[in-house]
Design an enzyme around this catalytic site. Structure first.
Site, PDB file in Angstrom:
ATOM      1  N   TYR A 222     -21.850 -18.517 -38.673  1.00 27.06           N
ATOM      2  CA  TYR A 222     -22.929 -19.307 -38.058  1.00 27.06           C
ATOM      3  C   TYR A 222     -23.009 -20.705 -38.657  1.00 27.06           C
ATOM      4  CZ  TYR A 222     -27.801 -20.832 -38.971  1.00 27.06           C
ATOM      5  OH  TYR A 222     -28.943 -21.554 -39.217  1.00 27.06           O
TER       6      TYR A 222
ATOM      7  N   GLY B  63     -19.890 -28.132 -34.564  1.00 24.99           N
ATOM      8  CA  GLY B  63     -20.511 -28.810 -33.439  1.00 24.99           C
ATOM      9  C   GLY B  63     -20.969 -30.214 -33.788  1.00 24.99           C
TER      10      GLY B  63
ATOM     11  N   TYR C  96     -19.794 -22.631 -37.727  1.00 24.01           N
ATOM     12  CA  TYR C  96     -19.796 -22.846 -36.277  1.00 24.01           C
ATOM     13  C   TYR C  96     -20.698 -24.028 -35.925  1.00 24.01           C
ATOM     14  CZ  TYR C  96     -20.375 -21.228 -31.336  1.00 24.01           C
ATOM     15  OH  TYR C  96     -20.415 -21.104 -29.968  1.00 24.01           O
ATOM     16  N   CYS C  97     -21.879 -24.069 -36.537  1.00 24.37           N
ATOM     17  CA  CYS C  97     -22.795 -25.184 -36.294  1.00 24.37           C
ATOM     18  C   CYS C  97     -22.260 -26.477 -36.898  1.00 24.37           C
ATOM     19  CB  CYS C  97     -24.176 -24.862 -36.867  1.00 24.37           C
ATOM     20  SG  CYS C  97     -25.038 -23.531 -36.005  1.00 24.37           S
ATOM     21  N   ARG C  98     -21.690 -26.395 -38.092  1.00 24.18           N
ATOM     22  CA  ARG C  98     -21.102 -27.606 -38.697  1.00 24.18           C
ATOM     23  C   ARG C  98     -20.066 -28.214 -37.780  1.00 24.18           C
ATOM     24  NH1 ARG C  98     -16.663 -29.151 -42.046  1.00 24.18           N
ATOM     25  NH2 ARG C  98     -15.905 -27.030 -42.450  1.00 24.18           N
TER      26      ARG C  98
END
Length: 426
Positions: free
Chosen positions: A399, A406, A402-404
């Site tokens: 998570y 983006g 994955y956000c990094r």
């Protein structure tokens, strides 16, 4: 450290490996096409013991069980891609925490709109899973959505957040040194900028929507403001009250367990300023008008609003709609990211508020997330002592990276927005 997981890992909502079939074959073809043209390395371990390498070179991952990966993608799309990481069907080729996973995902995120051929993208509404009705941001559902994440454990968040317990993007002095700067100072810089833009000072009646663990309320009270902060997290309310009391501001700050919509039943114009940090993401697209009407109702004449909001480009927001994702399934139920244009449209149609200032700071979020990830993995023994199993650790690591990705790829952004009523300045 090594993050291990069994193919048979039991986890709430994690389905067994599906049977292969046409969908798995299509998924494999699309996956191969996507990575073959990009600067990543994918090593596929085949059942006969051979290894096949795909990609143009770059951040590397290893697919230990290709059949499972493609079957999960075929059935559950990007959710299946993430779930295959949870089970260990694929992993970064390196030590978790060294950034390889996020770097690999960044390459893919940079071309997110083109990973699937455009001729197939029109089928998104048909094949992509929809957000469950149980996650809609209604009053009945929102408490459970919030508890799913924020009531996990205050000790869990304390294990990887900085001493301010800030769980939103920091604002660094220099992005070149962001991984080594004083993290707490960078978080306080973010808070102070929001308070400055909202005009918070001695005597200000401030409403905070989304308490976090109390840092913004403390810093506002230190300026002489009277603060009411609302949250739906029981855990956050308890620790925020404790931290506020320790700071000596219990007489200036009130932390209520309260749905934002309840403010519509209270007298209008009760607050000189409204601040909300990364809370709109939990509201849900259909409730954005209500969220901004609530803020407009609460704001006194001449007041200002300062929001920090994670955003998508408008076209991607429209394309993804109410798609159920890995993040909404496992991390933030009911979450939805707006675009800045969507905020402009909603406020223009439903309120007197208009955006008067906008700072885009998404590039600051990437190092924020990387620092959280490193700290989280460094505390894996403490996390285990708190009762979180290896699958949870893999999920949380995925998570955060994955956000990094983006943010690093500019696929998502974060903005500090100031809203006011322009006609009141005439």
């Amino acid at each position: 450290m090594t993050l291990t997981a069994s193919p048979a890992t039991a986890w709430p909502g994690l389905a067994p490996v599906p049977e292969g079939g046409l969908s798995a074959r299509i998924a494999e073809r699309l996956f191969r096409s996507a990575v073959a043209r990009r600067h990543v390395t994918v090593r596929l371990h085949q059942p006969d013991g051979t290894m096949e390498q795909l990609g143009l070179g770059g951040p590397a991952v290893v697919v230990h069980r290709p059949a499972e990966l493609f079957a999960r993608i075929g059935r559950d799309k990007l959710i299946g891609f993430g779930e295959a990481y949870l089970t260990g069907a694929w992993a970064e080729d390196g030590i978790p925490g060294d950034g390889v996973l996020g770097d690999f995902l960044t390459v893919l995120a940079a071309d997110m709109a083109d990973l699937v051929p455009r001729s197939l993208q029109r089928l998104r509404a048909v094949v992509s899973p929809r957000l469950p009705r149980s996650q809609r941001g209604t009053r009945e559902n929102t408490r459970a959505n919030v508890a799913h994440h924020y009531d996990l454990s205050n000790d869990l968040f304390a294990a990887f957040l900085d001493p301010t317990m800030s769980y939103s993007s920091a604002l660094f002095e220099d992005l070149g040194t962001a991984l080594w700067e004083d993290f707490a100072a960078a978080q306080q810089r973010k808070v102070d900028r929001l308070l400055d833009r909202a005009g918070v000072g001695p005597g200000t009646r401030l409403l905070e929507i989304g308490t976090g663990w109390g840092e913004l309320a403390v810093r506002a009270a230190a300026r002489g403001a009277s603060v009411r902060s609302i949250t739906l997290s029981v855990e956050q309310q308890a620790l925020a009250r404790e931290r506020i009391a320790v700071a000596g501001f219990a007489d200036r700050v009130r932390v209520d367990l309260c749905d934002y919509r309840a403010l519509l039943d209270e007298p209008a114009g009760a607050y000189d300023a409204v601040v909300s940090v990364e809370m709109i993401e939990a509201v849900g697209r259909e409730f954005w008008p209500t969220y901004f009407r609530t803020i407009d109702h609460a704001l006194a004449p001449g007041g200002r609003v300062a929001l920090q909001a994670i955003t998508l480009p408008h076209d991607r927001m429209l394309a993804t709609g109410s798609t159920h994702t890995f993040i909404t399934k496992y991390i933030f139920p009911g979450g939805a990211l707006p675009s800045v244009r969507a905020i402009e449209q909603v406020t223009g149609r439903h309120t007197g508020l208009r955006i008067t200032d906008d700072l885009a700071m998404g590039r600051h979020y990437a190092p924020t997330l990387q620092r959280w990830d490193r700290a989280f993995l460094a505390q894996h023994e403490r996390v285990a002592e708190l009762g979180f199993d290896p699958t949870f650790v893999r999920m949380w690591h995925f998570y955060l990276e994955y956000c990094r990705a983006g943010f690093a790829a500019d696929y998502i952004d974060v903005h500090q927005l100031v809203l006011a009523r322009p006609e009141e300045d005439r």
